[in-house]
Each structure stands twice: as C-alpha cells, then as structure tokens.
Design a protein around this motif. Structure first.
Motif, PDB file in Angstrom:
ATOM      1  N   GLN A  57      13.473  53.742   7.509  1.00  0.00           N
ATOM      2  CA  GLN A  57      13.743  52.792   8.597  1.00  0.00           C
ATOM      3  C   GLN A  57      14.540  51.600   8.104  1.00  0.00           C
ATOM      4  O   GLN A  57      15.550  51.208   8.690  1.00  0.00           O
ATOM      5  N   HIS A 103      16.691  50.636  19.064  1.00  0.00           N
ATOM      6  CA  HIS A 103      15.987  51.915  19.221  1.00  0.00           C
ATOM      7  C   HIS A 103      15.310  52.352  17.927  1.00  0.00           C
ATOM      8  O   HIS A 103      14.341  53.127  17.971  1.00  0.00           O
ATOM      9  N   TRP A 105      13.429  50.643  16.145  1.00  0.00           N
ATOM     10  CA  TRP A 105      12.049  50.149  16.154  1.00  0.00           C
ATOM     11  C   TRP A 105      11.099  51.157  16.805  1.00  0.00           C
ATOM     12  O   TRP A 105       9.906  51.188  16.491  1.00  0.00           O
ATOM     13  N   ASP A 106      11.620  51.998  17.724  1.00  0.00           N
ATOM     14  CA  ASP A 106      10.768  52.992  18.367  1.00  0.00           C
ATOM     15  C   ASP A 106      10.159  53.946  17.342  1.00  0.00           C
ATOM     16  O   ASP A 106       9.023  54.404  17.493  1.00  0.00           O
ATOM     17  N   ALA A 109       7.524  52.094  15.226  1.00  0.00           N
ATOM     18  CA  ALA A 109       6.329  51.817  16.029  1.00  0.00           C
ATOM     19  C   ALA A 109       5.346  52.983  16.048  1.00  0.00           C
ATOM     20  O   ALA A 109       4.212  52.822  16.500  1.00  0.00           O
ATOM     21  N   THR A 110       5.768  54.153  15.549  1.00  0.00           N
ATOM     22  CA  THR A 110       4.821  55.267  15.451  1.00  0.00           C
ATOM     23  C   THR A 110       3.867  55.085  14.265  1.00  0.00           C
ATOM     24  O   THR A 110       2.906  55.849  14.133  1.00  0.00           O
ATOM     25  N   ARG A 242      12.193  43.384  20.229  1.00  0.00           N
ATOM     26  CA  ARG A 242      11.615  44.658  19.799  1.00  0.00           C
ATOM     27  C   ARG A 242      11.020  44.535  18.400  1.00  0.00           C
ATOM     28  O   ARG A 242      10.007  45.164  18.088  1.00  0.00           O
ATOM     29  N   THR A 246       7.039  45.275  17.696  1.00  0.00           N
ATOM     30  CA  THR A 246       6.687  46.295  16.708  1.00  0.00           C
ATOM     31  C   THR A 246       5.794  45.709  15.621  1.00  0.00           C
ATOM     32  O   THR A 246       4.791  46.317  15.230  1.00  0.00           O
ATOM     33  N   ARG A 249       2.390  45.122  16.991  1.00  0.00           N
ATOM     34  CA  ARG A 249       1.693  46.391  17.186  1.00  0.00           C
ATOM     35  C   ARG A 249       1.168  46.953  15.866  1.00  0.00           C
ATOM     36  O   ARG A 249       0.078  47.523  15.819  1.00  0.00           O
TER      37      ARG A 249
END
Length: 285
Positions: A57, A103, A105-106, A109-110, A242, A246, A249
């Motif tokens: 990432q 995107h 960060w999506d 975020a998992t 974002r 993230t 989260r």
C-alpha cells in the motif's frame, strides 16, 4: 468429441505469428520495468500475514506520488511560462492520481485493528508523516511549514530536495502571478513575498478571481485554470478525509507511530485550504 483445432492437453499457449517468445538477447517487459528490484523490495519484518498489504500500500502510494511530483513540477513551470494548455493536461493528471490514491485506502481499510496491532511493534517510529515526497507535494501546493523540514534532517540529500520545494513559489503563487501578467489586479503582497511562509488569504485576491469568474468568456483560460485548481484541491480533500477515516478505523485514537496525534492531527489537516479564494468566491457569484 474433440475439436480439430484444439491445442494438445496441457498446452495453453495463444499462438500469434508475430509474437516474440525468445528474449534471451533482448530487453523484456520485466527488464524494462526493473521488476526484479521492485518485486523484491518488500521485506516484512514481522511474521504476520498482513504486513505485505501494509508495505505494498505505502510503496505503491510513493510511486504515484513520484509521478504526481513529476507532473506538478512541470505544471508549475508551464504556468510560469504562460503555457496553460500543457499545464491543464498535467493538472488533470494530478487530480486523477489523487483519485487513485483515494481508492487505495479502500484496500488498506481491509486491515482490522488486531491485524495492524500484530505488525505495529515492528514499525518502530517509521510513519507516512516522514514521507519526503508527500512533503514536497504539500509545499508545492502552498502548505508551507518550516517545522516539516526537521524529519528529513538526518538525510542531507533529501533535506535539500524538500527545502528547495519549501523555498520555491507554489502552484497557486504562480497562478496569481499569471493573473497579474494578464492585467488583473493582484496585490503586490501576493506577487513577491517570502515563499517559505504559509499562504494568507486576501479579499483583493478573491476580487481578482471574481473578475475572471464573472466574465469567463473573456478570461476563458484563466477560468479553466481556476477550475483545474479547484478540481485538484477537491481530490486532495477527499484523499485527506479517506486517510482520516482509514486511520480511525484501523487504530482508533492511538498516537501515530511517528509521534503525531494520529486522528486528531489528521482532523486538523482537513481544515487546511490550499486555494482559499477559489472556494470563497463561489458565495459571491
């Protein structure tokens, strides 16, 4: 029944009469992209399965930022030379890069809080806060802060690069100087100033942009420049938001590995405006 043209069992090669299949004496795809170096640059320090995600990432984000700096630097130079058409293409590309980073960060975020907690002890004090490329982007977009030079003091080569971005006029500075060259009144305080200082909004600068926005047909390329800058800041705000969500989260309100307040620091950054008059003028139209 067997198709008469089927490949023998186990053979899945798509035949193309013009395809080159032997690269023993030529440059291959992997050679050109130096994939051996890139794909061997991931060195997890923990035994945890999820650390590879964290590394990839951030490495890919740094690659996108490299391209962003390449385009931003060229765009600043083009605006300074009144070459707006190339600048528009470059700035549009920067905005698209920002969308790509949003995107990204999506995927991060998992990673759940327990998964991050398993690798955090291995990170030491390393943090994205210390990214010299990100700092150069911030400086190029006008968010100047001398304190942000300090994290790079241990690397004189990188410090010199970051400091050069800190001392140079940013993208918005060059845009205002262009307005002045086109005969639009911009206060002298915003045309020749100490570029190392944070940008200070000014009502006269807002009036300058209003001159453009109230007669877009007459000032079409300047109007388009204003919208390209707005697009860029819009994308940058989404990236910051974002990033914040993230981090909250994944780690909640823990302090960042680099010593920042984590979420509290990122919330403050949401209030930073890069091109303030371009947002303020919309109320007046």
């Amino acid at each position: 029944m067997t198709c008469p043209h089927a490949a023998p069992r186990g053979e899945h090669i798509v035949r193309d009469e013009g395809a080159q299949l032997d690269f023993s004496g030529d440059m291959s795809y992997g050679d050109y992209l130096q994939l051996d170096r890139i794909l061997n640059a991931q060195k997890p320090l923990s035994p945890d399965h999820n650390e590879l995600l964290f590394i990839v990432q951030h490495q890919t984000s740094e690659l996108w930022m490299k391209l962003m700096l390449h385009e931003l630097g060229a765009a600043v130079g083009a605006v300074a030379r009144d070459q707006l058409q190339p600048a528009f293409k470059m700035l549009a590309r920067v905005s698209k890069i920002m969308e790509q980073l949003v995107h990204a960060w999506d995927v991060l975020a998992t990673m759940t809080p327990p998964e991050y907690s398993a690798i955090r002890p291995y990170l030491g004090h390393s943090s994205g806060f210390q990214s010299w490329q990100y700092r150069c982007i911030e400086f190029s977009l006008g968010n100047k802060n001398a304190a942000m030079l300090q994290p790079h003091a241990h690397r004189p080569d990188l410090l010199a690069t970051v400091e050069a971005a800190w001392r140079a006029p940013g993208l918005y500075d060059e845009a205002l100087r262009l307005l002045a060259r086109r005969g639009i009144a911009v206060p002298a305080s915003h045309l020749e100033r100490d570029w190392t200082q944070p940008y200070t909004p000014d009502a006269a600068v807002e009036q300058a942009w209003l001159t453009v926005y109230r007669d877009p047909q007459r000032h079409w390329d300047l109007y388009q420049l204003g919208e390209e800058l707005t697009d860029l800041e819009d994308a940058f705000r989404l990236w910051r938001f974002r990033h914040l969500t993230t981090v909250e989260r994944v780690i909640g309100f823990k302090r960042g590995t680099g010593g920042t307040g984590g979420v509290s620091y990122l919330r403050r950054m949401l209030d930073t405006e890069l091109f303030p008059e371009l947002w303020a003028l919309r109320t007046q139209l």
